[in-house]
Enzyme design. Structure first.
Site, PDB file in Angstrom:
ATOM      1  N   GLU A  66       5.813  10.966  -1.263  1.00 46.59           N
ATOM      2  CA  GLU A  66       4.703  11.894  -0.955  1.00 46.59           C
ATOM      3  C   GLU A  66       3.714  12.003  -2.120  1.00 46.59           C
ATOM      4  O   GLU A  66       3.173  13.066  -2.395  1.00 46.59           O
ATOM      5  CB  GLU A  66       5.222  13.263  -0.499  1.00 46.59           C
TER       6      GLU A  66
ATOM      7  N   ALA B  40       0.854  -1.204   0.000  1.00 47.68           N
ATOM      8  CA  ALA B  40       0.000   0.000   0.000  1.00 47.68           C
ATOM      9  C   ALA B  40       0.881   1.242   0.000  1.00 47.68           C
ATOM     10  O   ALA B  40       1.198   1.796   1.046  1.00 47.68           O
ATOM     11  CB  ALA B  40      -0.930   0.001   1.215  1.00 47.68           C
TER      12      ALA B  40
END
Ligand code: COS
Length: 401
Positions: free
Chosen positions: A384, A148
């Site tokens: 990010e 994930a």
């Protein structure tokens, strides 16, 4: 991959651009900040051969120098009442121009404690934020997992309720910046596995928590302390829950909304350095009876680099200004941050590649600045929120407009 000793000769000779500080996106305080940092940073002396030791050293110095006060809000040791995106952008752009590792050390204090700034209880904020601002505690943001990364809602780290409102954490996080050297982690875990993005809760986990193993370091192509975190019956007291139960996904996104524009700024700093290195080199390198800079081919390339940088810069400053001054709605501000991150990081990679090409053999020589920038910039297109995630955020908004 290790670095050298900061500052190198050209760190003292090349100066970062300042003209952008005059743009209307910035106010006097941000301009002064941008003007003050170069003098401070070139007076530092940091051995960057070992990225973890160097990162600790930078955190300590940035704390002592007062720069980390821009990573937390004013009530808890910060310089300004609220986290100020434009201050982060101005500082990261300059830090990255000189030392991507100094920029990393600075940014992770903000990202790692950002969720506490946004949603921490007064007790949590008082306990963690002043130490972050002083450079006495190192922070980390633990969101990604082996299965994930981009798909946050697919995370599996499980937080199971225990007696008295406490939780047990079981599972893994990976690619965690400052992993193995942070004093605490803002960890996102599933509290309701059936609820997708609405079943995630944030917790503050101290590095010495029983059941947390952060010893698996990950080596990457540029200096960047990373590790995998393994949680095995790790007990987290109820008082360490961060924000609302099952409100963790939105908290993670809100934190990233602030720091994505600052990643764009770091990319700008690296790209501006590559351009400065190219101008310096091209003006001195002689070939075919003239300097490299005398060739129109070189001038065209420098022109392209400068325009690519400015395109990313304008989007970055706009995104930071929109957040600070609350322009538009939340979605519009997220889209602006996504456009900034996507464009500035992608353009920086192109600019640095052009700089390396212009340097010829010197460009690929280990130890040359453009060679290290070439490695340093690569991860910014991934962490990010990868470029593809930013494209999704922007594209979805077009369909919903
Ligand atoms: N601020 C506040 N809320 C937000 C938000 C934001 N920026 N972005 C999304 N949300 C909300 C949505 O409004 C939605 O709310 P409801 O449940 O009330 O409808 C919820 O969060 C889920 O949003 P969405 O459906 O868009 O989520 P997805 O699972 O489709 O994921 C992406 C969206 C891909 C954009 C997200 O998972 C992401 O950013 N991934 C990258 C993660 C990342 O940056 N990883 C790096 C970690 S740090 S190195």
């Amino acid at each position: 991959m290790s670095g050298g000793v900061f500052p190198a000769a050209l760190d003292l000779e090349l100066t970062p651009a300042q003209a952008h500080l005059a743009l209307p996106f910035f106010d006097t305080a941000q301009r002064e900040l941008g003007a003050a940092l170069p003098g401070w940073i070139v007076a530092q002396s940091v051995d960057e051969h070992d990225d973890r030791a160097a990162c600790r050293d930078w955190v300590r110095r940035l704390g002592k120098g007062g720069w980390l006060r821009y990573c937390v809000p004013g009530a808890h040791g910060g310089a300004l009442a609220q986290l100020d995106s434009r201050a982060l952008v101005v500082l990261r752009e300059t830090l990255a121009f000189y030392s991507p590792l100094a920029d990393f050390a600075f940014a992770m204090q903000g990202l790692g404690s950002g969720a506490i700034s946004l949603a921490g209880t007064p007790a949590q904020q008082a306990r963690y934020l002043p130490a972050v601002a002083a450079g006495e505690q190192i922070a980390a943001f633990a969101l990604s997992e082996p299965e994930a990364g981009s798909d946050v809602a697919a995370m599996r780290l499980r937080a199971t309720p225990a007696e008295g409102g406490d939780f047990w954490l079981n599972g893994e996080k990976t690619w965690i910046s400052n992993g193995g050297m942070a004093d605490f982690y803002c960890v996102f875990a599933k509290t309701d596995p059936q609820a997708g993005s609405r079943g995630i809760t944030a917790f503050i986990v101290d590095a010495d928590a029983t059941g947390l193993d952060a010893s698996r370091h990950i080596q990457v192509m540029a200096p960047h302390p990373l590790a995998t975190l393994v949680f095995c019956d790790c007990a987290v007291p109820a008082a360490q829950q961060l924000g609302d139960l099952n409100g963790g996904f939105k908290l993670a996104m809100q934190t990233l909304d602030i720091f994505r524009a600052s990643v764009a700024a770091a990319a700008l700093g690296m790209a501006r350095r590559a351009l400065a290195e190219s101008v310096h080199f091209a003006s001195r390198r002689r070939m075919f009876g003239q300097t490299l800079a005398d060739f129109q081919l070189t001038q065209a390339r420098l022109g392209e680099m400068a325009a690519l940088i400015d395109a990313g810069a304008l989007l970055t400053y706009r995104a930071a200004w929109m957040r600070d001054t609350q322009q538009g709605n939340q979605k519009e501000r997220s889209v602006a941050a996504a456009m900034a991150k996507m464009t500035a990081t992608e353009n920086a990679q192109r600019v640095i590649d052009m700089a390396l090409q212009m340097h010829g053999g010197r460009g690929v020589q280990v130890g040359s600045k453009v060679e290290s920038l070439y490695r340093d910039i690569r991860a910014l297109r991934i962490y990010e929120g990868a470029t593809e995630v930013q494209q999704l955020i922007i594209g979805k908004a077009q369909l919903q407009a």
